[in-house]
Design an enzyme around this catalytic site. Sequence first.
Site, PDB file in Angstrom:
ATOM      1  N   ARG A  90       1.243  -1.354  -0.180  1.00  0.00           N
ATOM      2  CA  ARG A  90       0.333  -0.125  -0.292  1.00  0.00           C
ATOM      3  C   ARG A  90       1.125   1.198   0.030  1.00  0.00           C
ATOM      4  O   ARG A  90       0.286   2.358  -1.063  1.00  0.00           O
ATOM      5  CB  ARG A  90      -0.970   0.064   1.027  1.00  0.00           C
ATOM      6  CG  ARG A  90      -1.762   1.755   0.983  1.00  0.00           C
ATOM      7  CD  ARG A  90      -3.037   1.167   2.174  1.00  0.00           C
ATOM      8  NE  ARG A  90      -3.673   2.734   2.638  1.00  0.00           N
ATOM      9  CZ  ARG A  90      -4.593   2.592   3.504  1.00  0.00           C
ATOM     10  NH1 ARG A  90      -4.395   1.636   4.287  1.00  0.00           N
ATOM     11  NH2 ARG A  90      -5.363   3.928   3.592  1.00  0.00           N
ATOM     12  N   ASN A 144     -10.882  -4.227  -1.692  1.00  0.00           N
ATOM     13  CA  ASN A 144     -10.704  -3.592  -2.401  1.00  0.00           C
ATOM     14  C   ASN A 144      -9.670  -3.978  -3.741  1.00  0.00           C
ATOM     15  O   ASN A 144      -8.617  -4.437  -3.421  1.00  0.00           O
ATOM     16  CB  ASN A 144      -9.840  -2.231  -2.388  1.00  0.00           C
ATOM     17  CG  ASN A 144     -10.712  -0.761  -1.570  1.00  0.00           C
ATOM     18  OD1 ASN A 144     -12.152  -0.927  -2.067  1.00  0.00           O
ATOM     19  ND2 ASN A 144     -10.609  -0.826  -0.424  1.00  0.00           N
ATOM     20  N   CYS A 164     -19.012  -2.000   0.469  1.00  0.00           N
ATOM     21  CA  CYS A 164     -18.569  -0.910   0.922  1.00  0.00           C
ATOM     22  C   CYS A 164     -19.055  -0.555   1.570  1.00  0.00           C
ATOM     23  O   CYS A 164     -19.751   0.023   1.643  1.00  0.00           O
ATOM     24  CB  CYS A 164     -18.073   0.118  -0.376  1.00  0.00           C
ATOM     25  SG  CYS A 164     -17.210   1.229  -0.102  1.00  0.00           S
ATOM     26  N   HIS A 194     -16.162   3.403  -5.154  1.00  0.00           N
ATOM     27  CA  HIS A 194     -15.676   4.690  -4.767  1.00  0.00           C
ATOM     28  C   HIS A 194     -15.749   5.352  -5.745  1.00  0.00           C
ATOM     29  O   HIS A 194     -14.935   6.635  -6.217  1.00  0.00           O
ATOM     30  CB  HIS A 194     -14.769   4.062  -4.209  1.00  0.00           C
ATOM     31  CG  HIS A 194     -14.179   3.578  -2.877  1.00  0.00           C
ATOM     32  ND1 HIS A 194     -12.395   3.156  -2.973  1.00  0.00           N
ATOM     33  CD2 HIS A 194     -14.554   2.300  -2.473  1.00  0.00           C
ATOM     34  CE1 HIS A 194     -12.791   3.095  -1.289  1.00  0.00           C
ATOM     35  NE2 HIS A 194     -14.228   2.650  -1.719  1.00  0.00           N
ATOM     36  N   TYR A 244     -14.273  10.633  -2.495  1.00  0.00           N
ATOM     37  CA  TYR A 244     -13.375   9.507  -3.536  1.00  0.00           C
ATOM     38  C   TYR A 244     -12.923  10.433  -4.435  1.00  0.00           C
ATOM     39  O   TYR A 244     -12.292  10.189  -5.501  1.00  0.00           O
ATOM     40  CB  TYR A 244     -12.993   7.571  -3.601  1.00  0.00           C
ATOM     41  CG  TYR A 244     -13.361   7.238  -2.465  1.00  0.00           C
ATOM     42  CD1 TYR A 244     -11.733   6.907  -2.419  1.00  0.00           C
ATOM     43  CD2 TYR A 244     -14.170   7.073  -1.951  1.00  0.00           C
ATOM     44  CE1 TYR A 244     -11.702   6.370  -1.695  1.00  0.00           C
ATOM     45  CE2 TYR A 244     -13.558   5.973  -0.425  1.00  0.00           C
ATOM     46  CZ  TYR A 244     -12.248   5.421  -0.752  1.00  0.00           C
ATOM     47  OH  TYR A 244     -11.637   4.700   0.471  1.00  0.00           O
TER      48      TYR A 244
END
Length: 421
Positions: A90, A144, A164, A194, A244
């Site tokens: 990440r 995700n 989500c 998102h 987002y």
Amino acid sequence: MKLTVVGGGSTYTPELIDGFARLRDTLPIEELVLVDPAAERLELVGGLARRIFAKQGHDGRIVTTSDLDAGVEGADAVLLQLRVGGQAAREQDETWPLECGCVGQETTGAGGLAKALRTVPVVLDIAERVRRTNPDAWIIDFTNPVGIVTRALLQAGHKAVGLCNVAIGFQRKFAGLLGVAPSDIHLDHVGLNHLTWETGVRLGGPEGENVLPKLLAEYGGPIAADLHMPRPLLDRLGVVPSYYLRYYYAHDEVVRELRTKPSRAAEVAEMERQLLKMYGDPALDEKPELLAKRGGAYYSEAAVDLAAGLLGDGGSPYQVVNAHNRGTLPFLPDDAVIEVQARVTRKGATPLAVPAVDPLYAGLMAQVTAYEDLALDAAVQGGRERVFRALLSHPLIGQYEYAQGLTDRLIAHNREHLAWA
């Protein structure tokens, strides 16, 4: 009822456990299996999970194992919450795109594609093993990028629904502002995972009064502040975009910010170290307050609702999920995965009808859907050219020099996770 959590060693898991314990009448779990290859983390999380159940009087059995096949055998539902490559991957997703002047984020843009490439093959392998062991089990995906991963599962013929927590977060937020119960709030929630907008906020159900204009008029300032967007933008749009959307509506501003502060991955990694230390305390028998800063707010409530609906026609009658479009949004292919309100039953999730969507949002949805097509192709088939095409198609990238530079960086940083590289 048996439920299995793959990725059960996640620091998220106590949030999920707390929800299972509190909402046991909605989802009566007899056996909960936490599966994770990280044995040390798993035992810390499993120990706290058992203490939470004990404190709240839940008599369900909690099992921890690194054996996936044994863990999913006989499960009524399997919940996926994976992070292939961990926080280290990440951290890379959030940093190397900035070298090309693009947003570095773990679920969208170049970083989101990297996560999809690492994740989709692993999830498909898990799903195949679930199908061999227990073909009737539902797969609930919280991994995700949820839209792409759920589409991969559905494309391969699995019984899957994506989940989500963005919508349930808005529901709780709006309920608090209006002084009503969350169950009184029904969202006209439309988009892709998102990439969503609240186009209506209704009291009492799908046909209830739309109080979104009232919310924007009276609370537009605090709502905009939470989204890190200017209040006038919300007034002009007349809707509430998910946070987002800031990556799209203020891309260059976000890039400048990200270049001048520590990555979110670094912050989360430090939180995880603290949380795991807390989880090892045998006196701890509830989720710590720090977990709220980790992310995933209301995840447990959403997961319980969805599992209850799929397994027993319980839970809320309408839930925001990720499911096949099947004509709901006529400007998208039937097999696109959209995030909208749906009726959830034992038969699955059936999206509710959606009013005509403003071209301002429909156009962006169509472009990101095309990107997701190409991203899934790259994740399943592999290959540098497929990666390049996906990056070039993404509205946060779109220039061939950026796409080429990002292709090189993505492959270089993820080679160990890409079988074809």
